[in-house]
Structure formats: structure tokens, C-alpha cells
Design a protein around this motif. Structure first.
Motif, short mmCIF file in Angstrom:
data_model
loop_
_atom_site.label_atom_id
_atom_site.label_comp_id
_atom_site.label_asym_id
_atom_site.label_seq_id
_atom_site.Cartn_x
_atom_site.Cartn_y
_atom_site.Cartn_z
N TYR B 73 47.90 36.61 33.48
CA TYR B 73 47.19 35.34 33.35
C TYR B 73 46.57 34.93 34.68
N GLU B 111 48.33 30.41 40.41
CA GLU B 111 46.96 30.81 40.13
C GLU B 111 46.87 32.08 39.30
N LEU B 112 47.90 32.92 39.43
CA LEU B 112 47.88 34.17 38.66
C LEU B 112 49.30 34.69 38.53
N SER B 202 37.36 41.79 41.82
CA SER B 202 38.29 41.54 42.92
C SER B 202 38.98 40.21 42.65
N HIS B 203 40.01 39.89 43.45
CA HIS B 203 40.60 38.56 43.36
C HIS B 203 39.64 37.58 44.00
N PRO B 204 39.51 36.39 43.43
CA PRO B 204 38.52 35.47 43.99
C PRO B 204 38.96 34.83 45.29
N THR B 205 37.96 34.46 46.09
CA THR B 205 38.19 33.55 47.21
C THR B 205 37.85 32.15 46.72
N ARG B 206 38.54 31.17 47.26
CA ARG B 206 38.28 29.78 46.87
C ARG B 206 38.14 28.94 48.12
N ARG B 207 37.16 28.05 48.10
CA ARG B 207 37.02 27.13 49.23
C ARG B 207 36.33 25.85 48.79
N HIS B 364 33.69 45.74 48.16
CA HIS B 364 34.42 44.48 48.42
C HIS B 364 34.21 44.05 49.86
N ARG B 365 34.27 45.00 50.77
CA ARG B 365 34.05 44.68 52.19
C ARG B 365 32.65 44.14 52.41
N THR B 368 32.35 40.57 51.18
CA THR B 368 32.94 39.56 52.08
C THR B 368 32.05 39.35 53.30
N PHE B 369 31.25 40.32 53.64
CA PHE B 369 30.36 40.22 54.80
C PHE B 369 29.19 39.28 54.51
N PRO B 373 33.81 32.82 52.13
CA PRO B 373 34.07 32.06 53.36
C PRO B 373 33.63 32.77 54.62
N GLY B 374 33.69 34.09 54.64
CA GLY B 374 33.27 34.83 55.82
C GLY B 374 31.85 35.34 55.71
#
Lengths: 183, 450
Positions: B73, B111-112, B202-207, B364-365, B368-369, B373-374
């Protein structure tokens, strides 16, 4: 920075080594605080993996597994160098005007080791008031990021360098728009 | 007594009139290709969106690969409502309101995870992952015959999935998902459904971003206009000749609006980045016309948004990218309003399940680039979206409206010039897609059946 130190690290007793490492971390933080990004990059080894993994609330009890194998930041050396170049640009809108940032490094723990590489843990607190925020009300809510850093430092050619870093943040939802300067 | 009644009626009428007036102002400006600045700054509009816009739309929650095994979940949100998105013991996707039927306590505070049962930590009511109420502590003593557990299973919104994307709709009115998406499904097939063997997330980023959620949604649909200015420092920092790498980069773009989505295609060779081992599967999965876009026309999806709050960004990098050789990513971003000037961004990356591991890691890398957030592209966009939200919040500033009227002189291209459906333009810059979104926005707020 202990520039007068020569020879390999195995010549040094453990407590001097720890002192040098603490001084290295303070010096490194100072370079970033003072926005001397190119000098900071000179401390970084070319095989660096600079990572901030995603933290997510999971149905587990131990801290280690609150982190996923996905990243907010997952940089190799060339990527870090690109970030530094972007910071120098006069069109780098996210940092024009520059953010107010300061890093506080504490709780330094150095692994018992006399090899050329050593594992170091430290706590990091970063204060950020983003430069691109204009509303005066936002001055009431600067951003504080907190986390534990796990570094591999390498002693090479007479000085300590950063060979690996993972920052385990305490937030699962980041309270900032962008990591516009390496934290 | 009469005086009291009159006052009460008067205050009710005033509230209704002020909502109506605001919605009418939005509609009048949309007709002129403008956005009333209130839609980005006002608390009242935010409340309208929570009450009328989000419940009457299909909202992306999660990718099916995030819940690949029974019991998996994730917990996602639509405005202030929390949802459990799970796969039950029969491997069926389920979506539940994350509320115990007793007194509304959330069942998942994480969250999971993976679980066969959801147990409320307050009074212990326990549900299986098909939503059935299986256990009520001290049931006989507490309720006797008063409680029929069959009536108190977990509630669900309407939910459905397309191309691996799981959506939910809280109200009964809107059409089924595929009808809602309409002709946009043709483009979604290319972006997210491009492999029969599936894509994985991928797993999400949250901000949290201090800006209104609609700025990135609109920007991601068709704002090619900003890229050379906003992202100039990143182009410089990348230190390679973008013109040389992709000499066609500044050529006209395809702007399409179809069904519930709109976006752009650009002149770049996607297949040059996607490993050859995946091409056959992609060609078999897509129709001839869809495949033609990449193989013959040498175009690739660039960016698009699904109404109301989900965007896709599709990028490929050059052979000497700082992350590696010819990386590519497909980023999904959702924008959840927390207030008129606060938004939660949730972003994840999609890559083919069959891609070699090093290609997945690189994707994925690379994502993120650029994003998240990054992300070096994202950061200058966020600088814009926070500042523009602040600056439009003044009393009279920009009262004449925010311009999304660019490109009205253009005509759509002929059908035979582009194999995809919808209204299509071939231009450098055009804000027609933003006008399409704003029209949809006004209609939904106004309760108009689309």
C-alpha cells in the motif's frame, strides 16, 4: 586546515586524527557558508557519491529502514561540478539574490581506524532563508534542515578529502522548494 | 424574530452572490485568454477548488508498480482527504478513504508498507485489504445487535487505472476515467503505456513549495517560452553545445490539446537514448501512428499536464551528460494544494521494467539531477512560481489579469501533418494549451458538464 601535516595518516595518534577531521568538517562547512564553492570542490574526491536518500514513514520500527533507495540528491563529481558552475552564473535565478545559509556541524563521531580512509558521522543543522522569498511574512518561517551525515574521508597527498557522503535527513517531506546550494 | 430571520437570509444571499461573482469574473477573463489573479492568490478560490474542482475531477494517486505485491500500500492525498491505495489478497487494486468507519481516525499513519489488515490504533477496528470490517473489539459487550459489520467496510471513492496510472474521483457526476481522459489516452499510451511489459516507478520525493499549484501545471503544459531565460544558467553549467547536440532544438514544437490533457512534443531522438533491446516491445505495444512519431518524425513527448494537477516531463540527455551516457527519464509530478500559496509536490520517475539495471539507475539519477528537490531545472521554475504567487497577491497588482493569450493568431495544423488526435499547433511558442486548461477549470468550478 592542518596544512603543516605531512606523511600518511597512520603516523598520527587517534586523537590528533579526530581533531584534524573535526577541523576538516568545520573548514568544509565554512567554505560552503562563505560561498567559496570552487574551493569546496577541491576538497571533493572524483569518485564521490554525494547522496540524500528519501526518507518515508514506513511500517517498521528501526530508523535505518525509514530510508528508501531513492534520492533527493544523488550526485557524482561531474554533477556536483555542474551545480557549482550554475551557482556562478549571473542568471542563476534561484540564488539571485543569494539565500542566507549556515551549517552547524556537531556530534562528530570518528571510527577507530588508522588507514587512509575513515568513516565519520556528524549531525548537521542547516539554516536557510531562501533568497527568492520576497514576502516579509516568510521571514517568520526560515527553513531548518536537520540530519545525520555519514561520510568517508580519505587522507591523500597530505590532506583530508571527502570521498563519500550520505545525508540522512530527519524530514520525510522537505520543507524547501529546492536544494539550490549543496547542504 | 422577523428581524433575526431577515438578517440570516441576507447573510446567506451575500455569500452565494460573492462566490458567483468571483466565478463569473474568472469566466469573463478566461474568454479573453486571461487568468484572474485571484485564482492564484485567494483563499476563497482555494476553498472553491477543494469543494468543487478536485472532487469533480479524476486525480492521479499512484503508479500500479508502487503496489506490485498483494498487501502493498501507499498513502496519497487529494487536498485534505487521505487515501490508501493498495493491492488486496486477490491482486486487485483498491482505493479506500484512510478513515476508520467508527470515528474517522486514520488507519495508516505511514506512507507505504505491506499489510493484510488495517487496524485502527484508537479502538482497534480491523479491516482486511478488500475493505471488509473483520474485527470489532468487545463487539458483543459494546454493540450487542446494534452494529452490522457489513455496513461499515472502508469507503472508497471511484477509482480506475489507465496505462498503469491509478486515479480516483470523489464524486459520482464525472464520466468514467477513460471517457474523462478522452483523446489524451493516445498520448498517455506513448508517455506511460509504451511497454506491454510495464513501467516501474521510483519512490516519490515530496516537498513543500510556497507557490500556487496551478503555476507549475500551466507551465508544464506548453511553456516552451520560458526555457531559454529561466533555465539559462543550467544550460551554461552543462557546458555542452545544445545547438550542436540537438540542432533542431529551437525548431517549432507540436502543441496538442486532447481530452483532459495538453502538452508538447519536441524534435529530439528518444529512441537514441532508449536501449535498442526495448525498441521491439515499444513498437509492438504502440500503434503504427504512435510509433511513427518517434521512428519517422523523430519527435518525442516533452511535457504535458492532465487536468487538473498532474504533469509529465520527458527528457533525454546527450552522450556526455554529467550523469552518464544518453540518460532518459519520465517524471510524473502531482501538485496538491495546501493553501493558495502552498503546494505539496510529489514526484516520481518511470522506467521500463525490462530496462537493464544500469539504465534504470541512470534514469533515476538523471531525474534527480533535473527534477525534484535537487533538480537543476526545477529549482529555477520554483523560484518563478513562489515569486509570481507573492507578487500577484497585492490589492491591485495585476488586476487586469494574467496573460495567457499568446498565439491567438495561429491556426491549428492540418490533420495529415500529425498522426495524433486533438487540437494541434506547430509553433515555437503558444499559450493555447493554457487557455484550454483555464476553460476546463472555469467549467468545472461552474458545474458545467464536459
Amino acid at each position: 586546515m592542518s596544512s603543516e601535516v605531512t606523511g600518511t595518516s597512520s603516523d598520527l595518534p587517534a586523537d590528533d586524527r579526530k581533531r584534524e577531521i573535526v577541523e576538516f568538517l568545520i573548514h568544509e562547512a565554512e567554505l560552503l557558508d562563505d560561498r567559496k564553492f570552487e574551493e569546496w570542490l577541491e576538497l571533493i574526491e572524483e569518485d564521490i557519491e554525494y547522496q540524500i536518500p528519501v526518507r518515508a514513514k514506513q511500517r517498521r520500527s528501526d530508523l535505518d529502514t525509514q530510508f528508501l533507495e531513492d534520492y533527493h540528491l544523488n550526485d557524482n563529481y561531474d554533477m556536483l561540478a555542474t551545480r557549482i558552475r550554475k551557482l556562478k552564473s549571473e542568471y542563476n535565478w534561484i540564488e539571485r539574490p543569494p539565500s542566507g545559509m549556515r551549517r552547524f556541524v556537531s556530534n562528530v563521531r570518528v571510527a577507530e581506524d588508522d588507514g587512509e580512509e575513515t568513516e565519520v558521522k556528524s549531525n548537521l543543522l542547516v539554516y536557510i532563508l531562501p533568497g527568492h522569498w520576497m514576502d516579509s511574512r516568510k521571514a517568520l518561517t526560515p527553513i531548518i534542515l536537520s540530519g545525520e551525515r555519514q561520510d568517508t574521508l580519505r587522507f591523500r597527498e597530505g590532506s583530508w578529502r571527502l570521498a563519500d557522503r550520505t545525508i540522512y535527513l530527519d524530514s520525510n517531506i522537505l520543507p524547501l522548494e529546492a536544494i539550490s546550494v549543496v547542504i | 424574530m422577523i428581524k433575526y430571520l431577515v438578517m440570516e437570509c441576507h447573510s446567506m444571499a451575500t455569500t452565494d452572490r460573492s462566490d458567483e461573482k468571483l466565478v463569473q469574473k474568472i469566466g469573463d477573463m478566461v474568454d479573453e485568454g486571461l487568468a484572474a489573479k485571484e485564482i492564484f492568490t485567494s483563499q476563497e478560490v482555494y476553498e472553491l477548488e477543494k469543494d468543487h474542482l478536485f472532487p469533480n475531477s479524476w486525480i492521479f494517486l499512484a503508479h500500479e508498480s508502487e503496489i506490485s505485491d498483494p498487501g502493498d500500500y501507499v498513502v496519497r492525498n487529494i487536498c485534505d482527504d487521505s487515501f490508501i491505495v493498495t493491492r488486496n489478497e486477490n491482486s486487485e487494486i483498491q482505493v479506500f478513504y484512510n478513515n476508520c468507519r467508527h470515528q474517522g481516525n486514520p488507519l495508516c499513519r505511514t506512507e507505504l508498507g505491506n499489510t493484510s489488515h488495517f487496524r485502527c490504533c484508537y479502538h482497534g477496528w480491523t479491516y482486511d485489504n478488500s475493505g471488509n470490517l473483520q474485527g470489532v473489539p468487545f463487539k458483543e459487550k459494546a454493540y450487542g445487535e446494534e452494529l452490522n459489520t457489513e455496513d461499515f467496510g472502508l469507503r472508497s471513492p471511484r477509482f480506475d487505472d489507465y496505462a498503469g496510472l491509478i486515479f480516483a474521483c470523489m464524486n459520482e457526476g464525472p464520466p468514467p476515467l477513460e471517457e474523462y481522459l478522452g483523446e489524451f489516452t493516445w498520448y498517455l499510451d506513448i508517455i506511460a503505456g509504451r511497454s506491454n511489459k510495464g513501467l516501474e516507478a521510483s519512490h516519490p520525493t515530496r516537498r513543500i513549495v510556497h507557490g500556487n499549484w496551478k503555476f507549475p501545471v500551466l507551465n508544464n503544459m506548453s511553456d516552451h517560452y520560458h526555457t531559454s531565460i529561466t533555465h539559462q544558467s543550467f544550460d551554461e553549467a552543462l557546458d555542452f553545445d545544445t545547438e550542436e547536440f540537438s540542432g533542431k532544438k529551437r525548431l517549432k514544437r507540436i502543441h496538442f490539446a486532447a481530452g483532459a490533457g495538453a502538452g508538447e512534443f519536441k524534435d529530439e531522438d528518444w529512441l537514441g537514448a532508449i536501449p535498442e533491446s526495448l525498441h521491439e516491445d515499444m513498437q509492438e505495444t504502440l500503434t503504427e501512428d504512435q510509433w511513427k512519431i518517434m521512428s519517422e518524425l523523430e519527435r518525442m513527448p516533452s511535457n504535458c499536464s492532465i487536468f487538473p494537477n498532474t504533469s509529465f516531463i520527458v527528457i533525454r540527455g546527450p552522450p556526455n551528460d554529467p550523469t552518464g551516457d544518453s540518460p532518459y527519464y519520465t517524471s510524473i509530478e502531482t501538485f496538491r494544494p495546501l493553501g493558495p500559496d502552498k503546494t505539496e509536490y510529489l514526484q516520481l520517475n518511470l522506467i521500463e521494467k525490462e530496462a537493464p539495471q544500469e539504465v534504470k539507475d541512470l534514469s533515476h539519477r538523471f531525474e534527480t539531477f533535473h527534477q525534484g528537490p535537487g533538480g537543476m531545472i526545477d529549482q529555477d521554475d520554483e523560484a518563478n512560481f513562489t515569486r509570481i504567487t507573492e507578487s500577484n497577491a497585492g490589492q491591485l497588482a495585476n488586476d487586469e489579469g494574467i496573460k495567457y493569450d499568446m498565439g491567438q493568431r495561429h491556426e491549428p495544423i492540418e490533420e495529415e501533418e500529425w498522426p495524433g488526435p486533438g487540437t494541434v499547433y506547430q509553433t515555437y511558442f503558444n499559450e493555447r494549451n493554457d487557455r484550454f486548461w483555464l476553460e476546463h477549470y472555469y467549467d468545472t468550478l461552474n458545474g458545467v458538464d464536459r
